[in-house]
Design a protein around this motif. Structure first.
Motif, PDB file in Angstrom:
ATOM      1  N   ASP A 144       0.868  -1.171   0.000  1.00  0.00           N
ATOM      2  CA  ASP A 144       0.000   0.000   0.000  1.00  0.00           C
ATOM      3  C   ASP A 144       0.910   1.228   0.000  1.00  0.00           C
ATOM      4  O   ASP A 144       2.140   1.080   0.008  1.00  0.00           O
ATOM      5  CB  ASP A 144      -0.955  -0.013   1.196  1.00  0.00           C
ATOM      6  N   VAL A 201       1.881   3.362   2.215  1.00  0.00           N
ATOM      7  CA  VAL A 201       2.827   3.444   3.335  1.00  0.00           C
ATOM      8  C   VAL A 201       3.936   2.415   3.178  1.00  0.00           C
ATOM      9  O   VAL A 201       5.128   2.725   3.333  1.00  0.00           O
ATOM     10  CB  VAL A 201       2.099   3.253   4.681  1.00  0.00           C
ATOM     11  N   ASN A 202       3.564   1.178   2.877  1.00  0.00           N
ATOM     12  CA  ASN A 202       4.565   0.126   2.737  1.00  0.00           C
ATOM     13  C   ASN A 202       5.448   0.346   1.513  1.00  0.00           C
ATOM     14  O   ASN A 202       6.622  -0.030   1.513  1.00  0.00           O
ATOM     15  CB  ASN A 202       3.889  -1.244   2.664  1.00  0.00           C
ATOM     16  N   VAL A 233       6.405   3.258   0.500  1.00  0.00           N
ATOM     17  CA  VAL A 233       7.377   4.250   0.956  1.00  0.00           C
ATOM     18  C   VAL A 233       8.473   3.575   1.785  1.00  0.00           C
ATOM     19  O   VAL A 233       9.661   3.862   1.626  1.00  0.00           O
ATOM     20  CB  VAL A 233       6.687   5.359   1.772  1.00  0.00           C
ATOM     21  N   LEU A 234       8.092   2.660   2.662  1.00  0.00           N
ATOM     22  CA  LEU A 234       9.063   1.960   3.498  1.00  0.00           C
ATOM     23  C   LEU A 234      10.023   1.117   2.655  1.00  0.00           C
ATOM     24  O   LEU A 234      11.239   1.113   2.896  1.00  0.00           O
ATOM     25  CB  LEU A 234       8.340   1.069   4.514  1.00  0.00           C
TER      26      LEU A 234
END
Length: 220
Positions: A119, A121-122, A124-125
């Motif tokens: 998703d 957020v993930n 980006v990580l």
């Protein structure tokens, strides 16, 4: 061992620090999930987490312990690269942090770990983890930050940027990150600002020996 060899030696430990984080996330962490004792699982998790940093960094610093001293001399090219201890330590730390950013979760119905669903957020990580690893490798192999003196000015090379300024102009450097004695570097910059005629010999063997002799006379 030369300073360059000591710096390049950090590369396998950069990879090791990143891989140990993957081992922690995909093997050790699921192991703690299957343990009945909360205290025991906590101890295993804490020890394993610390080991992922201590092992690569500790071994690397042990191997380069004989090349710690920053020399009070110039190469004929009047350039100096990153201090091996700083570059290696920083690269390993960045790789370790990058590996820790990879998001994992328990596979439903099992105690195995898997990557979290992708998703925003993930994503980006994962991007942070990949870019961090690339930066760590660049620090290991590039020799930056670096400093070069020329008759017409000073060049500072950071990881991505390169800035050149004339003698007497503003210069931003972090001497503790360079593989040269800090007092000697300060003296060199003062010497060429105070004696402009001496700048013509920068980049020659004669120039290197002259500023070194002037420094020794001042120290003595």
């Amino acid at each position: 061992m030369s300073a360059r060899a000591a710096r390049l030696l950090s590369l396998p430990f950069v990879v090791l620090a990143f891989l140990l984080q993957l081992v922690l996330k995909f093997w050790v962490q699921p192991l703690t999930w299957r343990m009945d004792s909360t205290a025991g699982s906590l101890v295993v998790a804490v020890v394993a987490f610390a080991a992922t940093m201590v092992v690569p960094l500790g071994i690397y610093l042990l191997l380069i312990r004989r090349v710690e001293k920053q020399p009070a001399e110039w190469r004929t090219a009047f350039s100096v690269d990153a201090l091996p201890r700083w570059a290696g330590r920083t690269a390993i730390l960045i790789a370790w942090i990058s590996g820790s950013a990879i998001p994992v979760e328990a596979t439903p119905g099992t105690k195995a770990a898997r990557l979290m669903a992708l998703d925003p957020v993930n994503a980006v990580l994962l991007t942070f983890a990949l870019l961090g690893l690339i930066v760590a490798v660049m620090i290991s192999v590039s020799g930056r930050p670096a400093l070069e003196l020329r008759p017409d000015g000073i060049t500072v090379r950071n990881l991505l940027l390169r800035k050149r300024t004339g003698w007497g102009g503003p210069i931003k450097i972090r001497p503790e990150r360079l593989n040269i004695d800090r007092d000697f570097l300060d003296f060199t910059l003062w010497y060429y600002c105070a004696f402009p005629a001496a700048r013509a010999t920068i980049g020659t063997e004669t120039g290197a020996r002259s500023v070194e002799e002037a420094y020794r006379r001042r120290v003595d």
